[in-house]
Design an enzyme around this catalytic site. Structure first.
Site, PDB file in Angstrom:
ATOM      1  N   ARG A  83       0.856  -1.196   0.000  1.00 36.41           N
ATOM      2  CA  ARG A  83       0.000   0.000   0.000  1.00 36.41           C
ATOM      3  C   ARG A  83       0.890   1.243   0.000  1.00 36.41           C
ATOM      4  O   ARG A  83       1.746   1.397   0.868  1.00 36.41           O
ATOM      5  CB  ARG A  83      -0.903  -0.016   1.241  1.00 36.41           C
ATOM      6  CG  ARG A  83      -1.693   1.247   1.438  1.00 36.41           C
ATOM      7  CD  ARG A  83      -2.681   1.174   2.607  1.00 36.41           C
ATOM      8  NE  ARG A  83      -3.366   2.425   2.738  1.00 36.41           N
ATOM      9  CZ  ARG A  83      -3.174   3.293   3.741  1.00 36.41           C
ATOM     10  NH1 ARG A  83      -2.368   3.019   4.740  1.00 36.41           N
ATOM     11  NH2 ARG A  83      -3.821   4.436   3.754  1.00 36.41           N
ATOM     12  N   HIS A 126      -2.490  11.252   1.011  1.00 37.92           N
ATOM     13  CA  HIS A 126      -1.962  10.961   2.351  1.00 37.92           C
ATOM     14  C   HIS A 126      -1.263  12.234   2.825  1.00 37.92           C
ATOM     15  O   HIS A 126      -0.062  12.252   3.079  1.00 37.92           O
ATOM     16  CB  HIS A 126      -1.016   9.750   2.305  1.00 37.92           C
ATOM     17  CG  HIS A 126      -0.751   9.112   3.638  1.00 37.92           C
ATOM     18  ND1 HIS A 126      -0.977   7.776   3.900  1.00 37.92           N
ATOM     19  CD2 HIS A 126      -0.263   9.612   4.783  1.00 37.92           C
ATOM     20  CE1 HIS A 126      -0.631   7.492   5.141  1.00 37.92           C
ATOM     21  NE2 HIS A 126      -0.191   8.594   5.705  1.00 37.92           N
ATOM     22  N   GLU A 171      -7.069   8.757   6.411  1.00 37.20           N
ATOM     23  CA  GLU A 171      -7.282   9.402   7.704  1.00 37.20           C
ATOM     24  C   GLU A 171      -7.744  10.852   7.604  1.00 37.20           C
ATOM     25  O   GLU A 171      -7.017  11.792   8.003  1.00 37.20           O
ATOM     26  CB  GLU A 171      -6.008   9.315   8.557  1.00 37.20           C
ATOM     27  CG  GLU A 171      -5.530   7.881   8.771  1.00 37.20           C
ATOM     28  CD  GLU A 171      -4.305   7.789   9.680  1.00 37.20           C
ATOM     29  OE1 GLU A 171      -3.764   8.819  10.069  1.00 37.20           O
ATOM     30  OE2 GLU A 171      -3.897   6.650   9.993  1.00 37.20           O
ATOM     31  N   ASN A 297      -7.388   2.116  10.028  1.00 35.43           N
ATOM     32  CA  ASN A 297      -6.058   2.209  10.641  1.00 35.43           C
ATOM     33  C   ASN A 297      -6.249   2.245  12.145  1.00 35.43           C
ATOM     34  O   ASN A 297      -7.001   3.083  12.660  1.00 35.43           O
ATOM     35  CB  ASN A 297      -5.338   3.485  10.203  1.00 35.43           C
ATOM     36  CG  ASN A 297      -5.048   3.510   8.717  1.00 35.43           C
ATOM     37  OD1 ASN A 297      -5.252   2.514   8.013  1.00 35.43           O
ATOM     38  ND2 ASN A 297      -4.578   4.634   8.219  1.00 35.43           N
ATOM     39  N   TYR A 299      -4.223   1.973  16.050  1.00 42.83           N
ATOM     40  CA  TYR A 299      -2.965   1.934  16.813  1.00 42.83           C
ATOM     41  C   TYR A 299      -3.171   1.786  18.314  1.00 42.83           C
ATOM     42  O   TYR A 299      -2.417   1.115  18.986  1.00 42.83           O
ATOM     43  CB  TYR A 299      -2.143   3.209  16.552  1.00 42.83           C
ATOM     44  CG  TYR A 299      -1.575   3.253  15.146  1.00 42.83           C
ATOM     45  CD1 TYR A 299      -0.328   2.708  14.868  1.00 42.83           C
ATOM     46  CD2 TYR A 299      -2.312   3.784  14.089  1.00 42.83           C
ATOM     47  CE1 TYR A 299       0.186   2.718  13.578  1.00 42.83           C
ATOM     48  CE2 TYR A 299      -1.809   3.791  12.798  1.00 42.83           C
ATOM     49  CZ  TYR A 299      -0.562   3.251  12.543  1.00 42.83           C
ATOM     50  OH  TYR A 299      -0.063   3.238  11.266  1.00 42.83           O
ATOM     51  N   GLU A 355      -3.607  -0.030   8.172  1.00 42.45           N
ATOM     52  CA  GLU A 355      -2.398   0.293   8.954  1.00 42.45           C
ATOM     53  C   GLU A 355      -2.560  -0.244  10.362  1.00 42.45           C
ATOM     54  O   GLU A 355      -3.643  -0.132  10.957  1.00 42.45           O
ATOM     55  CB  GLU A 355      -2.197   1.812   9.096  1.00 42.45           C
ATOM     56  CG  GLU A 355      -1.646   2.506   7.901  1.00 42.45           C
ATOM     57  CD  GLU A 355      -1.467   4.009   8.130  1.00 42.45           C
ATOM     58  OE1 GLU A 355      -1.201   4.423   9.277  1.00 42.45           O
ATOM     59  OE2 GLU A 355      -1.617   4.737   7.148  1.00 42.45           O
TER      60      GLU A 355
END
Ligand code: IFM
Length: 447
Positions: A83, A126, A171, A297, A299, A355
């Site tokens: 990606r 991005h 995002e 994504n 985290y 991600e």
């Protein structure tokens, strides 16, 4: 040290893809050649005090020149997919005309990725907005959404042949809220109403680009990538529960709800009307057109207490928990909970984890990087994805962030997220223990 998944996991079948991810500004470098225009991140980096160590993207991982060896690195990791993102300022000039030199870079890169048998996921945005568009208001200017449509048109006409999957944005929360509301990312503006208006224009741009991409790339899937942290209340107190609801509303639901249902969270109209953007007739239909996939994504999670001024404030977890080098709590259970909850709330399209990864204080010693925390992080989160699939979420793939250490935005080069260590002096790449463990997991799959 290894990464394991239950042997019966559907993630170990050929229907599930594993990949690694990067983004243009974070790895490419070469900011001033082949007619590339300045981006908002070049400007932000050049503004004193904005980026740790006054770091910038001028060289980064020099991927613009080292792309062939980086494709070999991707192959060495044994993944199915890669990606990447396209830099808008590299491929389009100020008049909206193609910059063939920049397009040629992506043409050769994508061609080679396909020739190597990789599945290619491309993100159009991005975060590297051309500076000349920011000079006209950036994402606060509705016109930028139409310029994005033109850019998506150009790129998909030129490059669709080698791309399996297109994401319009990576995002939107970060691009809009960190960039225009909190001022900690480019362009560094900070007013509550700015962030939400920028977000609306980004979502509008996504919707405007969808039909164009579908026309130019009928064989590819098209979607968008959101980032989410699972929000928890700091206590059982009603006010902290409310704080948690507002955090989830502003950070997560504000982005997914318009895409899935065509409206922003209505609670904002009464509780925080200044967070409600200006919407023109027809916008919400454009934004909520069907997508082929949703990228997620993930985290970390956050804990929230009530704050009279801001509605919520971040507090540390009262329980003893582990953190990564960037100070983010490691909470794989939160990942499963987030995915399962969203799946109950919305009629979701197929999902990809686009991600997931950890920043660790890596050191190279005798040619090895023993990033055991990252290995454990990946194992925990891959198992969290497995659990979400078991509980009914349609997840088709997982991309580790990142292929290699790179420019971590306001943190500069101080935080390392890679499965591969980058020596920024020599540009030497060394696969870390986590990269070897990831490859071993992938190799353990049955053909
Ligand atoms: O490095 C970033 C990436 O660009 C977007 N998602 C989060 C990563 C880690 O902060």
């Amino acid at each position: 040290m290894s990464i394991t998944l239950p042997t019966q996991s559907t993630m170990l079948t050929s229907d599930f893809i594993f990949g690694v991810a990067t983004a243009s500004f974070q790895i490419e470098g070469a900011t001033q050649i082949d007619n590339r225009l300045p981006s908002i991140w070049d400007t932000f980096c050049a503004t004193p005090g904005k980026v740790k160590g006054a770091d910038n993207g001028d060289i980064a991982c020099d991927h613009y020149h080292l792309w062939e060896q980086d494709i070999q690195l991707i192959k060495d990791l044994g993944v199915d997919a890669y990606r990447l993102s396209i830099a808008w300022p590299r491929v389009m000039d100020k008049n909206g005309e193609a910059n063939q030199a920049g397009l040629n870079f992506y043409r050769q890169l994508l061609k080679k990725l396909k020739a190597e048998g990789l599945t290619v996921f491309v993100t159009l945005y991005h975060w590297d907005l051309p500076q000349h568009l920011e000079d006209k208001g950036g994402w606060l200017n509705r016109e930028t959404a139409y310029r994005f449509k033109d850019y998506a048109d150009l790129v998909t006409q030129e490059l669709a042949e080698w791309v399996d999957s297109w994401a319009t944005f990576n995002e939107p929360f970060c691009a809009a809220i960190l960039g225009y509301e909190l001022g900690i990312h480019a362009p560094g503006l900070s007013k509550p109403e700015y962030g939400r208006q920028a977000a609306h224009h980004i979502l509008l741009a996504h919707g405007l680009a969808l039909p164009v991409i579908r026309k130019n790339a009928p064989a590819s899937q098209v979607g968008i990538v959101l980032n989410m942290n699972r929000s928890y209340a700091a206590s059982e107190k009603a006010e902290d529960q409310f704080a948690c609801l507002m955090r989830d509303t502003l950070d997560n639901q504000f982005f997914i709800e318009p895409l899935m249902t065509g409206q922003y969270p209505q609670i904002l109209k009464t509780v925080a009307p200044h967070y409600f953007p200006m919407i023109l007739p027809g916008d919400m239909d454009i934004i909520s057109q069907p997508i082929d996939f949703l990228g997620m994504n993930f985290y970390t999670c956050n804990h929230n207490a009530y704050d009279a001024d801001q509605l919520f404030k971040n507090v540390p977890n009262a329980a003893p928990v582990e953190y990564t080098d960037i100070g983010w709590e490691i909470a794989p259970h939160a990942f499963t909970e987030l995915l399962v909850t969203l799946n109950k709330q919305y009629s979701l399209p197929p999902m990809y984890i686009t991600e997931n990864g950890a920043a660790c204080a890596d050191h190279i010693i005798d040619g090895e990087i023993n990033d055991d925390q990252r290995v454990r992080y990946l194992e925990g989160h891959l198992n969290a994805v497995h659990q979400a699939i078991e509980e009914g979420v349609d997840i088709r793939g997982y991309f580790a962030w990142s292929l290699m250490d790179n420019f971590e935005w306001a943190e500069g080069y101080s935080k390392r997220f890679g499965l591969t260590y980058v020596d920024y002096q020599t540009q030497e790449r060394t696969i870390k223990r986590s990269g070897h463990a990831y490859r071993a997991l992938l190799n353990s799959r049955k053909p």
